[in-house]
Scaffold this motif. Structure first.
Motif, PDB file in Angstrom:
ATOM      1  N   SER A  15      -1.123  -0.376  -4.574  1.00 58.49           N
ATOM      2  CA  SER A  15      -1.661   0.919  -4.147  1.00 58.49           C
ATOM      3  C   SER A  15      -3.011   1.171  -4.753  1.00 58.49           C
ATOM      4  CB  SER A  15      -0.884   2.159  -3.783  1.00 58.49           C
ATOM      5  OG  SER A  15      -0.287   2.527  -5.216  1.00 58.49           O
TER       6      SER A  15
ATOM      7  N   GLY B 133      -6.372  -0.391  -0.859  1.00 55.77           N
ATOM      8  CA  GLY B 133      -6.269   0.891  -0.228  1.00 55.77           C
ATOM      9  C   GLY B 133      -7.905   1.224   0.295  1.00 55.77           C
TER      10      GLY B 133
ATOM     11  N   VAL C  96       0.763  -1.295  -0.104  1.00 55.01           N
ATOM     12  CA  VAL C  96       0.152  -0.126   0.091  1.00 55.01           C
ATOM     13  C   VAL C  96       0.760   1.351  -0.102  1.00 55.01           C
ATOM     14  CG1 VAL C  96      -1.832   1.298   0.996  1.00 55.01           C
ATOM     15  CG2 VAL C  96      -1.822  -1.310   1.137  1.00 55.01           C
TER      16      VAL C  96
ATOM     17  N   PRO D  20       3.678   5.660  -2.643  1.00 53.36           N
ATOM     18  CA  PRO D  20       2.664   4.422  -2.913  1.00 53.36           C
ATOM     19  C   PRO D  20       3.083   3.228  -3.207  1.00 53.36           C
ATOM     20  CG  PRO D  20       2.204   6.546  -4.281  1.00 53.36           C
ATOM     21  CD  PRO D  20       3.319   6.776  -3.982  1.00 53.36           C
TER      22      PRO D  20
END
Length: 360
Positions: free
Chosen positions: A65, A69, A55, A61
């Protein structure tokens, strides 16, 4: 009310008995823990060049990601997501860059060989230390998918759902051939020095190994359509595809340890879920979790027909298994992109909704 957490950490699991009989002391496992700490746990297993930063953060990031999330396909407002850096890696878990307590020096090339099974055993111990006794799902692609399948055999009651992507029940000879080229490139580099290179050494063989890998990760059409035989400006005999591969190879060699790379290649080469278990079909008998298997069109390394065959075998054993083949131009790397094509299916599986499969 959800509790949000954003931290990367390490957990000590003590001595780990490896499959080859070696006791590896003072083992540490690095992990990322994100999301709702009161929610069900989802474990992520990363691929060869990946790490625990699934993540990541707003500033940096992670590699998944756009898939995992807040409000995404794996919703961290709902689930707690733990990603573990593999044993033998170079991003915090014990590996060749770690200090050998017996010599007070880095292991380097003396680090013992590890298997996918060793990785999963270390992850299980780490999760136990973190207080995780059972999880909702375990997800991963490629090398990560190998770990997911192995979880199903070694700890059949630990996870409700297994989601292996871009993987097959064993590593094929065709895939072995590419790893052989990469390994030979690294070991032939004089600066590798039998694994005794110093920190910061630029090993060209590592760059070549990465270049070879990149060619296998994407499809022929993607390369042809992207580069179109375009030459690099100012360089008479170099094409844009040359420049791209050189750049990616250099960048990778600067962030990834060569000894770790060799350790992980060897673990992949040896992988066969049926090894010493009477064959891969027999090994599936121990799997109790629901399996949602994803393959990707044009995957050279893990042929989709083998993934489909695994699911069919699961069904023959009256196991709960679903197969999805994703049409993509990205080949093996399909599990890292185009989430709009398959992410909602993962979301539905996690929520126990029906998914239309595509068994032939």
């Amino acid at each position: 009310m959800s509790c949000q957490s954003e931290h990367t950490n390490k957990v000590s699991i003590g001595t780990l008995l490896l499959e080859n009989g070696i006791n590896l002391p003072n083992v540490e496992i690095a992990y990322e823990r994100k999301g709702n700490l009161a929610g069900e746990v989802i474990v992520v297993c990363h691929a060869l060049s990946g790490n625990q930063a699934t993540v990541g953060s707003k500033e940096s990031p992670g590699w998944w990601s756009e898939f995992i999330g807040p409000g995404l396909y794996v919703d961290t407002n709902r689930y707690q997501v733990i990603t573990i850096n593999v044993l033998g890696g170079c991003n915090g878990s014990t590996g060749p860059k770690s200090i050998n307590p017996e010599t007070d020096k880095k292991y380097g090339a003396t680090f013992p060989a590890v298997t996918i099974r060793d990785m999963v055993h270390s992850q299980y111990k780490a999760l136990q230390k973190l207080g995780v006794k059972r999880v909702k799902a375990i997800i991963g692609g490629s090398l990560g998918g190998m770990q997911v399948l192995e979880w199903g055999h070694l700890y059949p009651q630990f996870s409700e759902i297994l989601i292996p992507m871009a993987v097959s029940p064993y590593f094929t000879d065709y895939a072995l051939a590419y790893n052989s080229i990469g390994r030979h490139a690294i070991k032939s580099d004089p600066l590798w020095d039998n694994g005794n290179y110093s920190e910061g050494t630029s090993i060209k063989g590592m760059e070549i190994a990465r270049m070879v890998g990149l060619v296998t990760y994407r499809s022929e059409s993607l390369f042809n359509d992207r580069f179109k035989r375009e030459r690099k400006e100012g360089v008479e005999i170099e094409y844009q595809v040359d420049s791209y591969l050189k750049y990616q190879g250099t960048k990778f060699s600067e962030r990834f340890d060569a000894n770790s790379y060799l350790i992980l290649l060897q673990a992949m080469d040896q992988y066969d879920i049926g090894l010493n278990r009477g064959g891969w079909q027999r090994a599936l008998e121990r799997v109790e979790a629901k399996i949602f298997m994803l393959s990707f069109y044009g995957d050279l390394l893990y042929p989709p027909p083998l993934a489909e065959e695994l699911v069919k075998e699961m069904k023959e054993l009256n196991k709960d298994a679903t197969y999805l083949h994703v049409e993509t131009r990205f080949g093996h790397d399909g599990f890292l992109v185009e989430f709009e094509k398959w992410g909602h299916h993962v979301k539905n599986i996690l929520e126990r909704k029906e998914v239309a499969e595509c068994l032939t």
